[in-house]
Design a protein around this motif. Sequence first.
Motif, short mmCIF file in Angstrom:
data_model
loop_
_atom_site.label_atom_id
_atom_site.label_comp_id
_atom_site.label_asym_id
_atom_site.label_seq_id
_atom_site.Cartn_x
_atom_site.Cartn_y
_atom_site.Cartn_z
N GLY A 284 47.93 35.01 47.19
CA GLY A 284 48.61 34.51 46.00
C GLY A 284 48.19 33.09 45.70
O GLY A 284 47.04 32.69 45.94
N LEU A 285 49.14 32.30 45.23
CA LEU A 285 48.84 30.93 44.79
C LEU A 285 48.49 30.00 45.95
O LEU A 285 47.91 28.94 45.73
CB LEU A 285 50.02 30.36 44.01
N GLY A 302 36.23 46.86 38.96
CA GLY A 302 36.96 47.18 37.75
C GLY A 302 38.40 46.73 37.72
O GLY A 302 39.09 46.91 36.70
N SER A 303 38.89 46.12 38.81
CA SER A 303 40.27 45.64 38.86
C SER A 303 40.32 44.15 38.52
O SER A 303 39.31 43.45 38.53
CB SER A 303 40.88 45.87 40.24
N THR A 304 41.53 43.67 38.22
CA THR A 304 41.77 42.25 38.00
C THR A 304 42.89 41.79 38.91
O THR A 304 43.67 42.61 39.42
CB THR A 304 42.13 41.95 36.53
N TRP A 305 42.96 40.46 39.12
CA TRP A 305 43.99 39.86 39.96
C TRP A 305 44.99 39.13 39.09
O TRP A 305 44.61 38.47 38.11
CB TRP A 305 43.34 38.88 40.93
N ARG A 306 46.27 39.23 39.44
CA ARG A 306 47.30 38.46 38.77
C ARG A 306 48.25 37.93 39.83
O ARG A 306 48.65 38.64 40.75
CB ARG A 306 48.07 39.33 37.77
N SER A 307 48.62 36.66 39.68
CA SER A 307 49.54 36.07 40.66
C SER A 307 50.88 36.78 40.64
O SER A 307 51.45 37.08 39.59
CB SER A 307 49.75 34.58 40.33
N MET A 308 51.40 37.01 41.85
CA MET A 308 52.77 37.51 42.01
C MET A 308 53.57 36.57 42.90
O MET A 308 54.53 36.98 43.57
CB MET A 308 52.76 38.93 42.58
N GLY A 309 53.16 35.29 42.93
CA GLY A 309 53.88 34.30 43.72
C GLY A 309 52.99 33.61 44.71
O GLY A 309 51.76 33.71 44.68
N ASP A 310 53.61 32.88 45.63
CA ASP A 310 52.86 32.06 46.58
C ASP A 310 51.94 32.88 47.48
O ASP A 310 50.80 32.49 47.74
CB ASP A 310 53.84 31.27 47.46
N GLU A 311 52.45 34.00 48.00
CA GLU A 311 51.69 34.77 48.99
C GLU A 311 51.18 36.11 48.50
O GLU A 311 50.58 36.87 49.27
CB GLU A 311 52.55 35.01 50.24
N HIS A 312 51.39 36.43 47.23
CA HIS A 312 51.06 37.78 46.77
C HIS A 312 50.29 37.76 45.46
O HIS A 312 50.49 36.89 44.61
CB HIS A 312 52.34 38.62 46.58
N GLY A 313 49.41 38.74 45.32
CA GLY A 313 48.68 38.94 44.07
C GLY A 313 48.60 40.42 43.76
O GLY A 313 48.52 41.26 44.66
N ALA A 314 48.63 40.74 42.47
CA ALA A 314 48.51 42.13 42.04
C ALA A 314 47.05 42.47 41.82
O ALA A 314 46.30 41.69 41.23
CB ALA A 314 49.30 42.36 40.76
N ILE A 315 46.64 43.64 42.27
CA ILE A 315 45.31 44.18 42.01
C ILE A 315 45.51 45.31 41.00
O ILE A 315 46.08 46.35 41.32
CB ILE A 315 44.64 44.70 43.30
N MET A 316 45.03 45.08 39.76
CA MET A 316 45.35 45.99 38.65
C MET A 316 44.07 46.45 37.94
O MET A 316 43.26 45.59 37.55
CB MET A 316 46.23 45.27 37.62
N PRO A 317 43.90 47.76 37.78
CA PRO A 317 44.62 48.85 38.46
C PRO A 317 44.24 48.87 39.93
O PRO A 317 43.29 48.19 40.33
CB PRO A 317 44.11 50.09 37.72
#
Length: 376
Positions: A284-285, A302-317
């Motif tokens: 994450g951050l 083909g995926s992208t990353w989005r922050s989900m907080g200090d320790e986590h990130g989303a891998i989408m899709p």
Amino acid sequence: MQPLDAFLARVRPQQTPVLVVRRAALMANLAAMQAACDAGGVRLRAHGKMHKCSALARLQVAGGAVGLCCQTVGEAEVYGAAGIADLLVTAPVPPWGWRRLAALAGASRVSAVVDSEAQLALASAAAVAAGNTMGIHIDVDPGMMRAGVPPAEVGPLMALALALPGLRVDGIQAYCGHHQHLPGGMERRTAALAWSDRLAALVAELGAAGMAPRQVTGGGTGTFAIDIASGVYTELQAGSYALMDVEYADCGGPDGHWPFRPALFVAASIVSARHASHNVCDAGLKAFHTNGPSPRVIVPDGSTWRSMGDEHGAIMPPGDSTEGALVWLQPGHVDPTVALHDAMLVAGEDGTLERWAIDARRFTPPIMVQPGREQR
């Protein structure tokens, strides 16, 4: 070098998130920049603020760099202790820093930029007190309005520096950070060449006044080829070329392509896979600095990353990633991302790993406590 996906498949770090450097790409990048500088008759002074790693700094000097740029007094002290013999502090020095730089000048060749008479006075007093000679570069503002004096004020400041004891006037610095990420092609070239013309005029003016600068240092990864070809710079301060990042990849090289390969990645683990829209990784951050573009997901493709907080990130899709799987990302902005980590793992093409400390990341001197006062 094997294809990137094949290389990443061989690398299995024992914990995540962690910085991973592809050694073969790093070495190719170091060689490419050194060759470009050598061919153009320009000294390479690699910028240590990017990697903050004395092991990498020693590689750069062994490969031909004359020394290192540092952004802080602490970086200079760490690199000096690591045996780097020629150091230039390229950012304004706070008042407390001059004494420490003057002490360091007893073991390494040390120079620092100045943009005021007060800074010159502090530098001179510290050098005299230490019994050492310290180098000075007059910092020229190319329009960034961050530090440095306008070209018209360089001459008087240099004349004062030449008259003060304990100082060695090494030249001038002219760093155009605002040009480095302009779109590749004509926009960046036009801006860089316009500044080079003004800088050449300044150098001529100083020469006519009997103060020809020994070195004209500046430039960077984004404008390296333009800076070398301009004929005005004697020294290049490039840094990001060694590892690269998304920001440089997206803006393109000066002539449309880069001779430098992506060498820095972050390995992360999928820690939750409960949603059809995304999986969650442990980067994450606190693993990525978000100044600049977002990190780029390399695996899964083909995926992208989005922050989900200090320790986590989303891998989408989520792609073909599953719980426990490794995901690989390229940092958006290399310098501040490296500063978040204590070490980098340097990987061979066979997946073998070597740990390099990011030892210039945060240097703290012994705490000074006044007698009779408690330090909390």
